[in-house]
Design a protein around this motif. Structure first.
Motif, mmCIF file in Angstrom:
data_model
loop_
_atom_site.group_PDB
_atom_site.id
_atom_site.type_symbol
_atom_site.label_atom_id
_atom_site.label_comp_id
_atom_site.label_asym_id
_atom_site.label_seq_id
_atom_site.Cartn_x
_atom_site.Cartn_y
_atom_site.Cartn_z
ATOM 1 N N ALA A 134 0.836 -1.200 0.000
ATOM 2 C CA ALA A 134 0.000 0.000 0.000
ATOM 3 C C ALA A 134 0.868 1.247 0.000
ATOM 4 N N HIS A 135 0.310 2.330 -0.528
ATOM 5 C CA HIS A 135 0.858 3.658 -0.300
ATOM 6 C C HIS A 135 0.525 4.003 1.157
ATOM 7 N N VAL A 136 1.515 4.273 1.960
ATOM 8 C CA VAL A 136 1.330 4.493 3.394
ATOM 9 C C VAL A 136 1.505 5.965 3.707
ATOM 10 N N ALA A 137 0.510 6.545 4.379
ATOM 11 C CA ALA A 137 0.589 7.931 4.831
ATOM 12 C C ALA A 137 0.448 7.941 6.345
ATOM 13 N N GLY A 138 1.445 8.505 7.016
ATOM 14 C CA GLY A 138 1.417 8.587 8.466
ATOM 15 C C GLY A 138 1.594 10.014 8.926
ATOM 16 N N PHE A 139 0.899 10.351 9.992
ATOM 17 C CA PHE A 139 0.912 11.711 10.527
ATOM 18 C C PHE A 139 1.428 11.690 11.974
ATOM 19 N N SER A 140 2.424 12.510 12.281
ATOM 20 C CA SER A 140 2.938 12.695 13.635
ATOM 21 C C SER A 140 3.335 11.342 14.234
ATOM 22 N N MET A 141 2.700 10.891 15.327
ATOM 23 C CA MET A 141 3.009 9.558 15.837
ATOM 24 C C MET A 141 2.817 8.512 14.746
ATOM 25 N N GLY A 142 1.817 8.709 13.904
ATOM 26 C CA GLY A 142 1.586 7.783 12.799
ATOM 27 C C GLY A 142 2.719 7.775 11.797
ATOM 28 N N SER A 143 3.433 8.901 11.680
ATOM 29 C CA SER A 143 4.588 8.920 10.786
ATOM 30 C C SER A 143 5.746 8.121 11.376
ATOM 31 N N ALA A 144 5.853 8.122 12.710
ATOM 32 C CA ALA A 144 6.853 7.283 13.367
ATOM 33 C C ALA A 144 6.537 5.811 13.128
ATOM 34 N N ILE A 145 5.262 5.461 13.234
ATOM 35 C CA ILE A 145 4.825 4.086 12.968
ATOM 36 C C ILE A 145 5.090 3.730 11.508
ATOM 37 N N ALA A 146 4.819 4.666 10.602
ATOM 38 C CA ALA A 146 5.034 4.416 9.172
ATOM 39 C C ALA A 146 6.512 4.190 8.872
ATOM 40 N N GLN A 147 7.383 4.956 9.521
ATOM 41 C CA GLN A 147 8.818 4.727 9.344
ATOM 42 C C GLN A 147 9.186 3.302 9.751
ATOM 43 N N GLU A 162 8.222 -4.894 2.231
ATOM 44 C CA GLU A 162 7.436 -5.457 1.131
ATOM 45 C C GLU A 162 5.996 -4.947 1.129
ATOM 46 N N LEU A 163 5.548 -4.402 2.250
ATOM 47 C CA LEU A 163 4.166 -3.913 2.358
ATOM 48 C C LEU A 163 4.021 -2.444 1.973
ATOM 49 N N VAL A 164 5.142 -1.739 1.803
ATOM 50 C CA VAL A 164 5.107 -0.288 1.629
ATOM 51 C C VAL A 164 5.471 0.073 0.192
ATOM 52 N N ARG A 165 4.483 0.538 -0.537
ATOM 53 C CA ARG A 165 4.680 0.946 -1.932
ATOM 54 C C ARG A 165 5.288 2.346 -2.016
#
Length: 269
Positions: free
Chosen positions: A88-101, A109-112
């Motif tokens: 998937a295209h992953v978009a993370g915001f703030s704490m979610g951006s830390a999780i996305a990293q 393999e899951l991050v397009r």
């Protein structure tokens, strides 16, 4: 309508709408699926959008034991696998951006592609002090309303406070049927405080767009700039006049920017 998805040993509240290339949205501190409503509504005609409540937020429980961005990235990976989403295209915001990293490092393999909004590699001394303040704020605030009114002074632009948008968001938060407990909020604050991918960001191979609000007082652009510098080939852009949550304050512009980025990534493959 959303539903609980069994992801590992946790039931995670998930909403999926639309058709097209897959997108995963990862929220920040205290945020739920509802925080992404402008994206779920505005991009579902082009993408299959998936959002979920992180552990400790909304309709997803906070299990016993320590949480971390790495553990929450494994939650995100488990959601994708439970939904049979290969990447998937992953978009993370703030704490979610830390999780996305962490997701991009632990489950590449899951991050397009990656969109990291209001992001950081690790907190500096000032941000750690802010997080320590937030940790005791819900215990010290005289009411839930006072907590949200105080907390949101950090989050939104003067424009949003002046035009009544923040007052409306406060009312929505107070009336939300699945409010976050103080303990769960504090556990997520600890996740933010302990996040550190400084030495691992160069491992990220996914195309990456880093967005920062010009007037973000929580995570000023210097944080996002450092993240972009560390990820090979990442782009860094500052959103003029914006603060910590531009995806809510200027959703049409934010959606158009990330859509253009995702379309560019799709065209390469």
């Amino acid at each position: 309508m959303g539903e609980h998805v069994r992801a590992g040993d946790l039931d995670i509240w998930t909403e999926q709408v639309g058709e097209g290339p897959d997108v995963l949205l990862i929220g920040g501190l205290g945020d739920t699926v509802e925080s992404w409503q402008f994206q779920l509504d505005g991009l579902a005609d082009r993408y299959r959008m998936t959002a979920f409540d992180n552990r400790g937020a909304g309709r997803t429980a906070m299990p016993e034991g320590p949480a971390s961005a790495a553990v929450m990235a494994d939650d995100a990976a488990a959601v994708l696998r439970a939904l049979d989403v290969p990447s998937a295209h992953v978009a993370g915001f703030s704490m979610g951006s830390a999780i996305a990293q962490e997701l991009a490092v632990r489950h590449p393999e899951l991050v397009r592609s990656l969109v990291l909004n209001s992001t950081y590699a690790r907190p500096d001394a000032l941000f750690r002090s802010q997080l320590d303040f937030w940790r005791w704020l819900p215990e010290a605030a005289p009411s839930g309303r006072a907590f949200f009114e105080a907390f949101f002074t950090w989050v939104y632009t003067p424009r949003a406070h002046a035009d009544g948008s923040v007052a409306g968001i406060v009312e929505e938060a107070l009336n939300f049927a699945h409010g976050q407990s103080t303990g769960a909020f504090q556990a997520q604050v600890d996740v933010c405080r302990e996040h550190d991918t400084t030495d691992r960001l160069p491992q990220i191979a996914a195309p990456t767009l880093v967005l920062a609000g010009e007037f973000d007082v929580i995570l000023p652009p210097r944080f996002g700039h450092a993240v972009a510098d560390a990820i090979p080939g990442a782009r860094f852009e500052v959103l003029p006049g914006e603060a910590h949550q531009p995806f809510q304050e200027i959703p049409d512009k934010w959606n158009a920017r990330v859509d253009a980025f995702w379309q560019e990534v799709e065209a390469r493959n």
